[in-house]
Design an enzyme around this catalytic site. Structure first.
Site, PDB file in Angstrom:
ATOM      1  N   ASP A  93       0.749  -1.068   0.018  1.00 34.70           N
ATOM      2  CA  ASP A  93      -0.070  -0.030  -0.093  1.00 34.70           C
ATOM      3  C   ASP A  93       0.932   1.237   0.113  1.00 34.70           C
ATOM      4  O   ASP A  93       1.972   1.146   0.116  1.00 34.70           O
ATOM      5  CB  ASP A  93      -0.904   0.040   1.126  1.00 34.70           C
ATOM      6  N   GLY A  95       0.898   3.812   2.216  1.00 35.92           N
ATOM      7  CA  GLY A  95       1.391   4.318   3.388  1.00 35.92           C
ATOM      8  C   GLY A  95       0.249   5.703   3.621  1.00 35.92           C
ATOM      9  O   GLY A  95       0.415   6.293   4.756  1.00 35.92           O
ATOM     10  N   GLY A  96      -0.639   6.131   2.753  1.00 32.66           N
ATOM     11  CA  GLY A  96      -1.416   7.212   2.966  1.00 32.66           C
ATOM     12  C   GLY A  96      -2.178   6.760   4.097  1.00 32.66           C
ATOM     13  O   GLY A  96      -2.655   7.831   5.142  1.00 32.66           O
ATOM     14  N   ASP A 147      -2.721   8.233  -1.674  1.00 30.15           N
ATOM     15  CA  ASP A 147      -3.891   9.018  -1.583  1.00 30.15           C
ATOM     16  C   ASP A 147      -4.188   9.474  -0.377  1.00 30.15           C
ATOM     17  O   ASP A 147      -3.687   9.210   0.693  1.00 30.15           O
ATOM     18  CB  ASP A 147      -5.033   7.972  -1.947  1.00 30.15           C
ATOM     19  N   ASP A 267      -8.190  -7.332   1.180  1.00 33.33           N
ATOM     20  CA  ASP A 267      -7.150  -7.386   2.105  1.00 33.33           C
ATOM     21  C   ASP A 267      -7.623  -7.152   3.508  1.00 33.33           C
ATOM     22  O   ASP A 267      -8.715  -6.103   3.580  1.00 33.33           O
ATOM     23  CB  ASP A 267      -5.949  -6.757   2.037  1.00 33.33           C
ATOM     24  N   CYS A 305     -13.053 -28.332   9.189  1.00 32.51           N
ATOM     25  CA  CYS A 305     -11.817 -27.675   8.736  1.00 32.51           C
ATOM     26  C   CYS A 305     -10.965 -28.571   8.622  1.00 32.51           C
ATOM     27  O   CYS A 305     -10.693 -29.366   9.421  1.00 32.51           O
ATOM     28  CB  CYS A 305     -11.602 -26.248   9.702  1.00 32.51           C
ATOM     29  N   CYS A 307      -7.624 -27.696   8.170  1.00 33.31           N
ATOM     30  CA  CYS A 307      -6.312 -26.955   8.300  1.00 33.31           C
ATOM     31  C   CYS A 307      -5.461 -27.672   9.477  1.00 33.31           C
ATOM     32  O   CYS A 307      -5.827 -28.334  10.284  1.00 33.31           O
ATOM     33  CB  CYS A 307      -6.753 -25.502   8.799  1.00 33.31           C
ATOM     34  N   CYS A 310      -6.603 -27.527  13.024  1.00 27.28           N
ATOM     35  CA  CYS A 310      -8.052 -28.171  13.304  1.00 27.28           C
ATOM     36  C   CYS A 310      -7.742 -29.797  13.321  1.00 27.28           C
ATOM     37  O   CYS A 310      -8.413 -30.615  14.036  1.00 27.28           O
ATOM     38  CB  CYS A 310      -9.109 -27.889  12.493  1.00 27.28           C
ATOM     39  N   HIS A 336      -5.538 -21.042  11.644  1.00 30.90           N
ATOM     40  CA  HIS A 336      -6.842 -21.316  11.308  1.00 30.90           C
ATOM     41  C   HIS A 336      -7.574 -20.058  10.452  1.00 30.90           C
ATOM     42  O   HIS A 336      -8.234 -20.565   9.689  1.00 30.90           O
ATOM     43  CB  HIS A 336      -7.374 -21.617  12.514  1.00 30.90           C
TER      44      HIS A 336
END
Length: 377
Positions: A93, A95-96, A147, A267, A305, A307, A310, A336
């Site tokens: 990004d 930094g704004g 921005d 994100d 799940c 993962c 789990c 997780h």
């Protein structure tokens, strides 16, 4: 061109789009969720663990890396990919947002923003040109234009002046971007909750022909229905042949609703932040693992799940680790939550492919306990 968007399919039921974003460090299947690695690391996770859950791209933060270790150090290390041992795509990004949200002492001018470091109070300055210099040194695949992110709520006249400054800054970013051949620069649409200002911002920025477009200034405290209304009026203006990125959004409901509205990339720090507080996302809704009722619950966080967490550890054990302030507990909840959102996006992509995303949304909302759009994560 450093980044190219490929449209694979549009969902007949919802209008959502399945695509691929081609970058110098690999292909990103979209819609996708990007884990946030603010300071060149996703908190408590190794690059190998992120790959094991198939994180295709991560985000790092220009503001924080500018403050420490400094973009010159990262450049000397061979760029951000080598510095953090991550060979897949990275987005940085501008930094704004951090300048406007973390720094209490700041002065906005046409040239840029004067502010004080939240670390030690040092006087610093960020401008469109400086943001490009830092991100060019970091070497991310996708970099963001500098921005101004207005607060919510904000007066109409302030938001209008702010977005017009953002547009002028975007042009300066284009003009000072030194590596367009291997780093794609995305512009950020602003305009608050005002439809006409969003349309103005999107129209002005798309005329500059950036490789991709982000929608900023949402998920800043406004009700969900307002965010979706802004998306409904903004997304159709953005080019269909370029990636669309909704910044700072990571709750399961918003990921699905954003995908339905044609967003490709998301994100958010949400999954890692709540994991550190002992809150997890499961197929049956939010679960606060610190609660006493899990003291002797020897089942997994989420029976559905697959993962690492789990498959190997119980709710009782994870609760014990968190109550004892053991770092491993935070690693397990973080793993997780990230896996949960990445798996959710895989299911979203599959639903688009099979023209059933609206049906998937309704089923997911029912099992997750989301009966209206403003319930949050």
């Amino acid at each position: 061109m450093a980044v190219k968007y490929e449209l694979i399919k549009e969902c007949k039921q919802s209008g959502a789009r399945l695509g691929r974003v081609h970058t110098p460090h690999g292909v990103i299947e979209t819609p996708t969720f990007m884990p946030v690695g603010t300071q060149a690391t996703v908190k408590t996770m190794s690059p190998e663990e992120l790959k094991s859950m198939d994180a295709q791209i991560i985000l790092s933060n220009t503001y924080h890396l500018f403050l420490r270790p400094g973009h010159d150090i990262v450049k000397r290390a061979g760029g951000l990919h080598k510095f953090m041992n991550w060979d897949r795509p990275i987005l940085t990004d501008s930094g704004g947002f951090q300048v406007f949200s973390l720094s209490e002492m700041r002065k906005i001018t046409e040239e840029g923003v004067h502010f004080r470091s939240h670390l030690n109070g040092d006087k610093l300055f960020l401008s469109p040109e400086k943001a490009m210099e830092i991100q060019n040194a970091l070497g991310s695949d996708i970099m963001m234009a500098f921005d101004e992110c207005p607060p919510y709520p904000a007066e109409y006249d302030y938001v209008k002046k702010s977005l017009e400054r953002t547009t002028r800054w975007a042009e300066r970013c284009l003009n000072s971007h030194a590596r367009p051949h291997d780093q794609a620069l995305f512009a950020i649409v602003q305009g608050g909750m005002h439809k006409d200002l969003r349309i103005q911002s999107a129209t002005d920025l798309t005329s500059m022909d950036f490789p991709g477009y982000a929608i900023g200034g949402l998920s800043v405290g406004e009700p969900k229905h307002l965010m979706y209304d802004v998306l409904d009026h903004t997304v159709p203006i953005l080019p269909a042949n370029k990636p669309r990125y909704l910044m700072g959004v990571g709750s399961p409901d918003a990921l699905i609703e954003g995908s339905i509205r044609g967003i490709d990339m998301f994100d958010c720090v949400l999954p890692t932040r709540i994991a550190r507080n002992g809150t997890t996302m499961t197929s049956q809704g939010r679960l606060v693992i610190r609660n006493a009722k899990f003291t002797d619950d020897f089942g997994p966080l989420d029976p559905e799940c697959s993962c690492y967490t789990c498959q190997n550890y119980s709710r009782a054990y994870i609760r014990h680790l968190l109550k004892a302030d053991e770092t491993f507990g935070i690693r397990l909840t973080t793993y997780h939550n990230l896996h949960f959102l990445l798996e959710l996006m895989r299911n979203v992509r599959q639903a688009i492919m099979e023209d059933r995303l609206l049906d998937f949304r309704d089923s997911f909302f029912t099992s997750y306990g989301l009966h209206d759009n403003d319930k949050g994560f």
